[in-house]
Design an enzyme around this catalytic site. Structure first.
Site, PDB file in Angstrom:
ATOM      1  N   HIS A   1       2.585  -4.460   6.763  1.00  0.00           N
ATOM      2  CA  HIS A   1       1.689  -3.325   6.534  1.00  0.00           C
ATOM      3  C   HIS A   1       1.715  -2.416   7.759  1.00  0.00           C
ATOM      4  CE1 HIS A   1      -0.663  -4.795   2.915  1.00  0.00           C
ATOM      5  NE2 HIS A   1      -0.027  -5.903   3.274  1.00  0.00           N
TER       6      HIS A   1
ATOM      7  N   GLU B   1       1.753   3.297   3.069  1.00  0.00           N
ATOM      8  CA  GLU B   1       2.426   2.519   4.105  1.00  0.00           C
ATOM      9  C   GLU B   1       3.915   2.356   3.773  1.00  0.00           C
ATOM     10  OE1 GLU B   1       0.083  -1.055   4.606  1.00  0.00           O
ATOM     11  OE2 GLU B   1      -1.763   0.094   4.855  1.00  0.00           O
TER      12      GLU B   1
ATOM     13  N   HIS C   1       0.840  -1.196   0.000  1.00  0.00           N
ATOM     14  CA  HIS C   1       0.000   0.000   0.000  1.00  0.00           C
ATOM     15  C   HIS C   1       0.875   1.246   0.000  1.00  0.00           C
ATOM     16  CE1 HIS C   1      -3.436  -2.563   1.826  1.00  0.00           C
ATOM     17  NE2 HIS C   1      -3.610  -2.433   0.524  1.00  0.00           N
TER      18      HIS C   1
ATOM     19  N   GLU D   1       0.502  -5.815  10.895  1.00  0.00           N
ATOM     20  CA  GLU D   1       0.140  -4.397  10.880  1.00  0.00           C
ATOM     21  C   GLU D   1       0.998  -3.681  11.917  1.00  0.00           C
ATOM     22  OE1 GLU D   1      -1.822  -3.004   8.772  1.00  0.00           O
ATOM     23  OE2 GLU D   1      -3.071  -4.609   7.954  1.00  0.00           O
TER      24      GLU D   1
END
Length: 402
Positions: free
Chosen positions: A313, A170, A167, A372
């Protein structure tokens, strides 16, 4: 002696990037250039005054090369050539005097400024020069033709893969994984340990492949924006509701979310997302693996047949380890161990499909994890980097032990 010099702003420059190039404090840079502010964009061609650190002078010797000088004197090629514009790097003349800026780093991966594709390519070049046992490869290209680099550490039977920056906003995950590779490489070279883990032993028992920036076009858009000269300018504006602020952009340059691109119940993800056109996030594309970045990741994964993968991420400090009961029996225990190492929370996730981790688990029935990192609102600020790295480093070391 303390000196200053001038520098012409280049496309893609930011205040932090320029400060990082020359090893100066951003506030000193602002003080030397009263017209600058944190808010105003830097215009290419603008001439800035760079407040310099102390310099030393060096007389070129027979046999000197640019690479030898930068390694021995602990300066970057960029700053050396900037300070000595008369220098021809291909024809060094013995007896010529060079101005050498004060050393600005003890690490290659600094993470003190926005980290984009050019930073990545430069750092990979430096790392494979300093650590020739690291191997680099290209697994494919982005929509705009940027090569997608991969780095390999080790030659062991166990094959682990970590990727970052699926992403665009990110992008901080890229210097996280690059810092980890640098720590492993330095530990191997010096015969040292990283958090008690013997790097030379790891090198013999594990093969670690990282793809540090899956989505370089998107990262560049988030960090540098788009001008009318950009080949996708009109499409990007339409997809972004005609805003020129792209900090919230997650997708690739065609407005496709690369982590919704994989053939793991892709149709269910399309229905859940409800996005039928390109945008900053959540559009799964016209069909699975329609985007070259996703196709390259799938091809690379099938070619290498990894034993375990981690998709890095941000944000949430969580570890997702399951997918529709396709995961192997040990996956939950592995996730618990990763959570214990990092302080993150292992989460059994439902209602998500078509991600890289999902596809890997479904296709190979091997452990796959989405991590994450960090906490807050993307893009996470750089002042979180060191705390994030502590957790990620511990987690990745544990992953190599599994």
């Amino acid at each position: 002696m303390n000196l200053s010099f001038t520098y012409m702003v280049q496309p893609g420059d930011t205040l932090l990037r320029i400060a990082g190039y020359f090893g100066v404090n951003e506030f000193a840079l602002l003080a030397a250039n009263p017209r600058l502010t944190h808010e105003a964009p830097l215009i290419p061609g603008l001439i800035l005054t760079i407040p310099s650190a102390n310099f030393i002078y060096y007389c070129l010797q027979p046999g000197d090369t640019l690479n030898d000088l930068t390694e021995r004197l602990h300066v970057s090629v960029y700053s050396l050539l900037t300070e000595n514009p008369q220098l021809d790097p291909k024809h060094l003349i013995p007896g010529q005097t060079l101005k050498i800026p004060a050393p600005i780093r003890s690490r290659i991966i600094q993470a003190k400024a926005e980290y984009g594709y050019r930073n990545l390519r430069n750092d990979i070049e430096t790392m494979v020069r300093d650590y020739p046992f690291l191997k680099q490869s290209v697994i494919g290209q982005s929509v705009m033709g940027k090569p997608l680099p991969a780095l390999r550490f080790g030659r062991g039977a166990k094959k682990v893969h970590v990727n970052a920056a699926f992403h665009a906003n990110e992008w901080i995950t890229t210097p996280l994984i690059m810092r980890f590779m640098e720590d492993l490489a330095r530990g191997y070279k010096l015969g040292a340990k990283v958090r008690g883990e013997d790097c030379q032993s790891l090198y013999e028992h594990v093969t670690l492949w990282v793809v540090p920036m899956v989505n370089p076009d998107g990262v560049e858009l988030v960090l540098e924006g788009a001008t009318p000269a950009h080949p996708y300018y009109e499409e990007l504006l339409r997809s972004n509701r005609f805003s020129e602020r792209f900090q919230a952009w997650k997708a690739n340059i065609r407005g496709v979310d690369l982590n919704d691109q994989f053939p793991a119940h892709w149709e269910a993800e399309c229905e859940r997302r409800g996005h039928d056109r390109p945008g900053p996030r959540d559009y799964p594309g016209p069909h699975p693996l329609s985007e070259p970045e996703a196709q390259a990741m799938a091809d690379f994964t099938r070619e290498q047949q990894f034993d375990l993968v981690i998709a890095l991420h941000t944000q949430g400090q969580e570890i997702y380890w399951n997918y529709r009961d396709y995961e192997p029996p040990a996956a939950e225990e592995h996730a618990r161990q990763l959570a214990e190492a990092s302080g993150y929370r292992a989460v059994k996730l439902a209602g998500s499909d078509a991600g890289y981790k999902d596809w890997f688990i479904q296709e190979f029935r091997k452990p796959g994890f989405t991590v994450e990192a960090g906490i807050g609102v993307n893009p996470l600020p750089l002042d979180q980097f060191e705390d994030m790295y502590d957790a990620v480093q511990s987690l990745l070391l544990q992953a190599l032990r599994l």
